[in-house]
Motif scaffolding. Structure first.
Motif, PDB file in Angstrom:
ATOM      1  N   ILE A  57       0.833  -1.203   0.000  1.00 32.81           N
ATOM      2  CA  ILE A  57       0.000   0.000   0.000  1.00 32.81           C
ATOM      3  C   ILE A  57       0.869   1.255   0.000  1.00 32.81           C
ATOM      4  N   GLY A  58       1.945   1.242   0.775  1.00 34.07           N
ATOM      5  CA  GLY A  58       2.859   2.383   0.797  1.00 34.07           C
ATOM      6  C   GLY A  58       3.516   2.634  -0.546  1.00 34.07           C
ATOM      7  N   ALA A  59       3.824   1.564  -1.282  1.00 32.59           N
ATOM      8  CA  ALA A  59       4.476   1.705  -2.583  1.00 32.59           C
ATOM      9  C   ALA A  59       3.571   2.387  -3.596  1.00 32.59           C
ATOM     10  N   ILE A  60       2.277   2.230  -3.432  1.00 32.79           N
ATOM     11  CA  ILE A  60       1.337   2.870  -4.353  1.00 32.79           C
ATOM     12  C   ILE A  60       1.447   4.392  -4.276  1.00 32.79           C
ATOM     13  N   PHE A  61       1.742   4.903  -3.095  1.00 27.77           N
ATOM     14  CA  PHE A  61       1.775   6.352  -2.885  1.00 27.77           C
ATOM     15  C   PHE A  61       3.164   6.963  -3.027  1.00 27.77           C
ATOM     16  N   MET A  62       4.171   6.135  -3.350  1.00 25.45           N
ATOM     17  CA  MET A  62       5.525   6.653  -3.529  1.00 25.45           C
ATOM     18  C   MET A  62       5.613   7.443  -4.832  1.00 25.45           C
ATOM     19  N   PRO A  63       6.286   8.586  -4.821  1.00 20.99           N
ATOM     20  CA  PRO A  63       6.439   9.338  -6.070  1.00 20.99           C
ATOM     21  C   PRO A  63       7.490   8.685  -6.970  1.00 20.99           C
ATOM     22  N   GLU A  64       7.474   9.064  -8.223  1.00 26.13           N
ATOM     23  CA  GLU A  64       8.511   8.611  -9.149  1.00 26.13           C
ATOM     24  C   GLU A  64       9.850   9.187  -8.692  1.00 26.13           C
ATOM     25  N   THR A  65      10.908   8.426  -8.896  1.00 24.17           N
ATOM     26  CA  THR A  65      12.236   8.938  -8.572  1.00 24.17           C
ATOM     27  C   THR A  65      12.751   9.753  -9.744  1.00 24.17           C
ATOM     28  N   PRO A  66      13.663  10.680  -9.487  1.00 23.52           N
ATOM     29  CA  PRO A  66      14.246  11.439 -10.600  1.00 23.52           C
ATOM     30  C   PRO A  66      14.903  10.527 -11.639  1.00 23.52           C
ATOM     31  N   ASN A  67      15.539   9.439 -11.180  1.00 24.05           N
ATOM     32  CA  ASN A  67      16.163   8.497 -12.118  1.00 24.05           C
ATOM     33  C   ASN A  67      15.129   7.870 -13.040  1.00 24.05           C
ATOM     34  N   SER A  68      14.002   7.439 -12.488  1.00 29.31           N
ATOM     35  CA  SER A  68      12.994   6.779 -13.317  1.00 29.31           C
ATOM     36  C   SER A  68      12.340   7.777 -14.276  1.00 29.31           C
ATOM     37  N   ILE A  69      12.147   9.009 -13.830  1.00 32.36           N
ATOM     38  CA  ILE A  69      11.592  10.028 -14.734  1.00 32.36           C
ATOM     39  C   ILE A  69      12.532  10.242 -15.910  1.00 32.36           C
ATOM     40  N   MET A  70      13.821  10.330 -15.616  1.00 29.94           N
ATOM     41  CA  MET A  70      14.810  10.570 -16.668  1.00 29.94           C
ATOM     42  C   MET A  70      14.885   9.374 -17.622  1.00 29.94           C
ATOM     43  N   GLN A  71      14.836   8.155 -17.090  1.00 30.01           N
ATOM     44  CA  GLN A  71      14.940   6.966 -17.931  1.00 30.01           C
ATOM     45  C   GLN A  71      13.707   6.761 -18.815  1.00 30.01           C
ATOM     46  N   HIS A  72      12.520   7.009 -18.255  1.00 29.49           N
ATOM     47  CA  HIS A  72      11.293   6.700 -18.989  1.00 29.49           C
ATOM     48  C   HIS A  72      10.788   7.833 -19.878  1.00 29.49           C
ATOM     49  N   THR A  73      10.976   9.067 -19.446  1.00 27.30           N
ATOM     50  CA  THR A  73      10.415  10.173 -20.223  1.00 27.30           C
ATOM     51  C   THR A  73      11.473  11.103 -20.802  1.00 27.30           C
ATOM     52  N   ASN A  74      12.662  11.101 -20.209  1.00 28.97           N
ATOM     53  CA  ASN A  74      13.737  12.009 -20.602  1.00 28.97           C
ATOM     54  C   ASN A  74      13.291  13.471 -20.514  1.00 28.97           C
ATOM     55  N   ARG A  84      13.991  19.216  -7.007  1.00 28.88           N
ATOM     56  CA  ARG A  84      13.746  20.355  -6.109  1.00 28.88           C
ATOM     57  C   ARG A  84      12.819  19.957  -4.966  1.00 28.88           C
ATOM     58  N   LYS A  85      11.804  19.181  -5.283  1.00 33.44           N
ATOM     59  CA  LYS A  85      10.830  18.773  -4.266  1.00 33.44           C
ATOM     60  C   LYS A  85      11.475  17.884  -3.202  1.00 33.44           C
ATOM     61  N   ILE A  86      12.232  16.880  -3.634  1.00 27.77           N
ATOM     62  CA  ILE A  86      12.774  15.934  -2.644  1.00 27.77           C
ATOM     63  C   ILE A  86      14.021  16.463  -1.949  1.00 27.77           C
ATOM     64  N   ARG A  87      14.758  17.364  -2.573  1.00 21.01           N
ATOM     65  CA  ARG A  87      15.954  17.933  -1.935  1.00 21.01           C
ATOM     66  C   ARG A  87      15.632  19.166  -1.102  1.00 21.01           C
ATOM     67  N   GLY A  88      14.519  19.802  -1.388  1.00 19.28           N
ATOM     68  CA  GLY A  88      14.141  20.986  -0.621  1.00 19.28           C
ATOM     69  C   GLY A  88      14.964  22.210  -0.944  1.00 19.28           C
TER      70      GLY A  88
END
Length: 141
Positions: A57-74, A84-88
């Motif tokens: 259930i927790g995994a469903i609410f996890m955001p995409e990681t920057p690595n996965s965004i870069m790999q899948h969508t570029n 910016r969001k995760i590093r603050g």
């Protein structure tokens, strides 16, 4: 998603939690095996389902990681926003450039599994497959 300076601690913490989980499972199994009427394994399995369900259930609410965004969508902008969001902080250019370079390097490798069959990797491949198949039980020694 961990900052580079904390990644080792997170990895070690994960391994510690896995070890504690294995110990807990063994203690629960030891305790439930004495239950009469064949209910021990059912209780043990149900108790194991609780943390597994929480993780699922927790995994469903996890955001995409920057690595996965870069790999899948570029998508550099979306990756930058997530960093910016995760590093603050808004100063994420250096890390973004590292992600871009790593993504380019990984996408340049063609047929990564076919590369494992090359002669220079054969000893590692043989050991990775053969070692788990060997019988290392004390009874066989």
């Amino acid at each position: 998603m961990a900052p580079p300076r904390y990644r080792g601690a997170f990895n070690n913490g994960f391994q510690l939690c896995v070890g504690i989980g294995v110990l807990s499972a063994n203690l629960i199994n030891y305790g439930t095996e004495k239950i009469k009427g064949g209910w021990g394994w059912r209780i043990s399995l149900a108790m194991a389902a609780v943390p597994a369900s929480m993780l699922t259930i927790g995994a469903i609410f996890m955001p995409e990681t920057p690595n996965s965004i870069m790999q899948h969508t570029n998508d550099h902008d979306q990756t930058k926003q997530m960093l910016r969001k995760i590093r603050g902080t808004s100063d994420v250019e250096a890390e973004l450039q590292d992600l871009i370079e790593a993504s380019k390097a990984s996408s340049s490798i063609k047929h990564p599994f076919k590369n494992l069959l090359k002669e220079k990797y054969r000893p590692q491949l043989v050991m990775a497959v053969a070692y788990p198949c060997s019988n290392n039980s004390p009874e066989s020694m």
